[in-house]
Design a protein around this motif. Structure first.
Motif, PDB file in Angstrom:
ATOM      1  N   GLY A 167       1.256  -1.575  -0.251  1.00  0.00           N
ATOM      2  CA  GLY A 167       0.172  -0.457  -0.127  1.00  0.00           C
ATOM      3  C   GLY A 167       0.539   0.977   0.184  1.00  0.00           C
ATOM      4  O   GLY A 167       1.998   1.707  -0.244  1.00  0.00           O
ATOM      5  N   LYS A 168       0.469   1.950  -0.325  1.00  0.00           N
ATOM      6  CA  LYS A 168       0.871   3.539  -0.241  1.00  0.00           C
ATOM      7  C   LYS A 168       1.411   3.675   1.154  1.00  0.00           C
ATOM      8  O   LYS A 168       0.916   3.617   1.782  1.00  0.00           O
ATOM      9  N   LEU A 169       2.894   4.504   1.325  1.00  0.00           N
ATOM     10  CA  LEU A 169       3.369   5.007   2.392  1.00  0.00           C
ATOM     11  C   LEU A 169       3.802   6.474   2.302  1.00  0.00           C
ATOM     12  O   LEU A 169       4.193   7.364   1.544  1.00  0.00           O
ATOM     13  N   GLY A 170       2.716   6.534   3.605  1.00  0.00           N
ATOM     14  CA  GLY A 170       3.458   7.611   3.943  1.00  0.00           C
ATOM     15  C   GLY A 170       3.760   8.453   5.966  1.00  0.00           C
ATOM     16  O   GLY A 170       4.323   7.374   6.476  1.00  0.00           O
ATOM     17  N   LEU A 171       3.540   9.576   6.151  1.00  0.00           N
ATOM     18  CA  LEU A 171       3.539   9.591   7.662  1.00  0.00           C
ATOM     19  C   LEU A 171       2.463  10.296   8.433  1.00  0.00           C
ATOM     20  O   LEU A 171       2.050  11.405   7.419  1.00  0.00           O
ATOM     21  N   ILE A 172       3.229  10.247   9.691  1.00  0.00           N
ATOM     22  CA  ILE A 172       1.592  10.650  10.142  1.00  0.00           C
ATOM     23  C   ILE A 172       1.831  12.336  11.484  1.00  0.00           C
ATOM     24  O   ILE A 172       2.567  10.947  12.407  1.00  0.00           O
ATOM     25  N   ASP A 173       1.079  12.832  11.947  1.00  0.00           N
ATOM     26  CA  ASP A 173       2.278  13.112  12.996  1.00  0.00           C
ATOM     27  C   ASP A 173       0.921  13.368  14.586  1.00  0.00           C
ATOM     28  O   ASP A 173       0.469  12.298  13.834  1.00  0.00           O
ATOM     29  N   ALA A 174       1.322  13.701  15.338  1.00  0.00           N
ATOM     30  CA  ALA A 174       0.262  13.470  16.292  1.00  0.00           C
ATOM     31  C   ALA A 174      -0.897  13.838  16.303  1.00  0.00           C
ATOM     32  O   ALA A 174      -2.044  13.590  16.856  1.00  0.00           O
ATOM     33  N   ASN A 175      -0.926  14.883  15.304  1.00  0.00           N
ATOM     34  CA  ASN A 175      -2.147  15.623  15.037  1.00  0.00           C
ATOM     35  C   ASN A 175      -3.529  14.260  13.904  1.00  0.00           C
ATOM     36  O   ASN A 175      -4.415  14.990  13.399  1.00  0.00           O
ATOM     37  N   GLY A 176      -2.805  13.015  13.510  1.00  0.00           N
ATOM     38  CA  GLY A 176      -3.323  13.158  12.611  1.00  0.00           C
ATOM     39  C   GLY A 176      -3.361  13.390  11.346  1.00  0.00           C
ATOM     40  O   GLY A 176      -3.188  12.962   9.917  1.00  0.00           O
ATOM     41  N   VAL A 177      -2.314  14.648  10.778  1.00  0.00           N
ATOM     42  CA  VAL A 177      -2.025  14.983   9.597  1.00  0.00           C
ATOM     43  C   VAL A 177      -1.396  13.823   8.838  1.00  0.00           C
ATOM     44  O   VAL A 177      -0.080  14.182   8.687  1.00  0.00           O
ATOM     45  N   TRP A 178      -1.644  14.324   7.529  1.00  0.00           N
ATOM     46  CA  TRP A 178      -1.019  12.994   6.742  1.00  0.00           C
ATOM     47  C   TRP A 178       0.611  13.799   6.101  1.00  0.00           C
ATOM     48  O   TRP A 178       0.811  14.767   4.813  1.00  0.00           O
ATOM     49  N   MET A 179       1.422  13.109   5.887  1.00  0.00           N
ATOM     50  CA  MET A 179       2.797  13.679   5.369  1.00  0.00           C
ATOM     51  C   MET A 179       2.911  12.621   3.470  1.00  0.00           C
ATOM     52  O   MET A 179       3.251  11.547   4.301  1.00  0.00           O
ATOM     53  N   PRO A 180       3.095  12.984   2.710  1.00  0.00           N
ATOM     54  CA  PRO A 180       4.034  12.216   1.895  1.00  0.00           C
ATOM     55  C   PRO A 180       5.412  12.117   1.945  1.00  0.00           C
ATOM     56  O   PRO A 180       6.116  12.824   2.518  1.00  0.00           O
TER      57      PRO A 180
END
Length: 300
Positions: A167-180
């Protein structure tokens, strides 16, 4: 009486003369102030339209993230500016707002630099707390390895080089904001990625992500993976084993507290004996034991 009148007339005449002189001096001073202000304004206007006050290339922009200076290549990828253009026509607030629209940037401030002409940009990046994967690896069938398989679909890809798709990989911060992932690594090529991993659709787990992550970050039980592929059962992969939490709810903090209280489980069960820990109802936690492991352990 005549002497007194003559003296008074002379004094009045001298006073009128002094007043006329003072008015003339004030008029001259006002004229000079007007000329000075006009000259200064004209000089500033002339200076601002000179070619030296132009933004001609990204090399004139200094962008910092903390103590780190970002490369010119990174600046080009993050800023949409036309070159050349007058430094005075640039709107720092508009640039700052456009930067904050990017998923990897939380805050940004932009200011003009006069000597040498350019821009100074300070950004605050989002801190990733977990690697986000939209779905686990899905099994695909290799047409070449098993051409007679009954599971083979009609449109089987014949040039498949791998047996799994990720699946597509990304990152998320403590607030749930998704980052490529690629955007974050371009800003932080030597940055360390988080060890926690979450699997599932970000749109589904974002409403309760902040609550869940805060509870996990305060927990003494190590969690390596959060699986939300099944919306009816949130699964944690922990050092104690898999933990089933059921449908996410406001009970998440209480469920994590109960999990911490079960740290003694490895003393009661051998490795691999626990199939999963059931915390769907935190008031009545239970441990599902792997029956096969029990049978094997009883064999002589």
């Amino acid at each position: 009486m005549a002497g007194i009148l003559s003296v008074s007339r002379k004094d009045l005449a001298q006073r009128r003369k002094k007043l006329r002189q003072q008015r003339q001096i004030k008029i001259i001073q006002a004229i000079w102030r007007t000329f000075a202000v006009c000259g200064l304004a004209g000089g500033l206007l002339w200076a601002t339209i000179q070619p030296m006050w132009m933004l001609k290339a990204p090399a004139q922009i200094v962008m910092r993230s903390g103590n780190q200076l970002l490369s010119e290549r990174t600046i080009r990828s993050m800023l949409v500016l036309s070159y050349p253009q007058s430094l005075w026509r640039i709107q720092p607030n508009a640039i700052a707002e456009s930067l904050k629209q990017q998923p990897t940037i939380a805050q940004a401030t932009v200011s003009r630099r006069l000597f040498p002409p350019g821009l100074i940009i300070e950004i605050q990046e989002r801190v990733p707390v977990a690697i986000a994967q939209t779905s686990k690896q899905q099994k695909t069938i290799d047409c070449r390895s098993n051409p007679q398989s009954s599971e083979q679909p009609q449109n089987c890809p014949r040039n498949s080089s791998t047996a799994n798709k990720q699946g597509k990989l990304g990152l998320i911060d403590a607030n749930g904001v998704w980052m490529p992932l690629e955007k974050y690594t371009s800003l932080n090529p030597t940055g360390k990625l988080p060890s926690l991993k979450v699997i599932g659709s970000p749109q589904q787990y974002r409403p309760y992500w902040t609550q869940l992550y805060q509870a996990l970050s305060q927990s003494s039980v190590k969690v390596t993976e959060i699986d939300y592929q099944d919306p009816t059962n949130l699964i944690l992969k922990t050092e104690l084993g898999n933990v089933h939490l059921g449908v996410p709810s406001n009970q998440l903090p209480e469920q994590i507290k109960v999990l911490v209280q079960m740290r003694h489980l490895p003393k009661k069960f051998s490795p691999g004996q626990i199939e999963y820990i059931d915390l769907k109802n935190p008031d009545f936690p239970s441990v599902q034991v792997n029956q096969k492991t029990n049978i094997k352990s009883q064999d002589p």
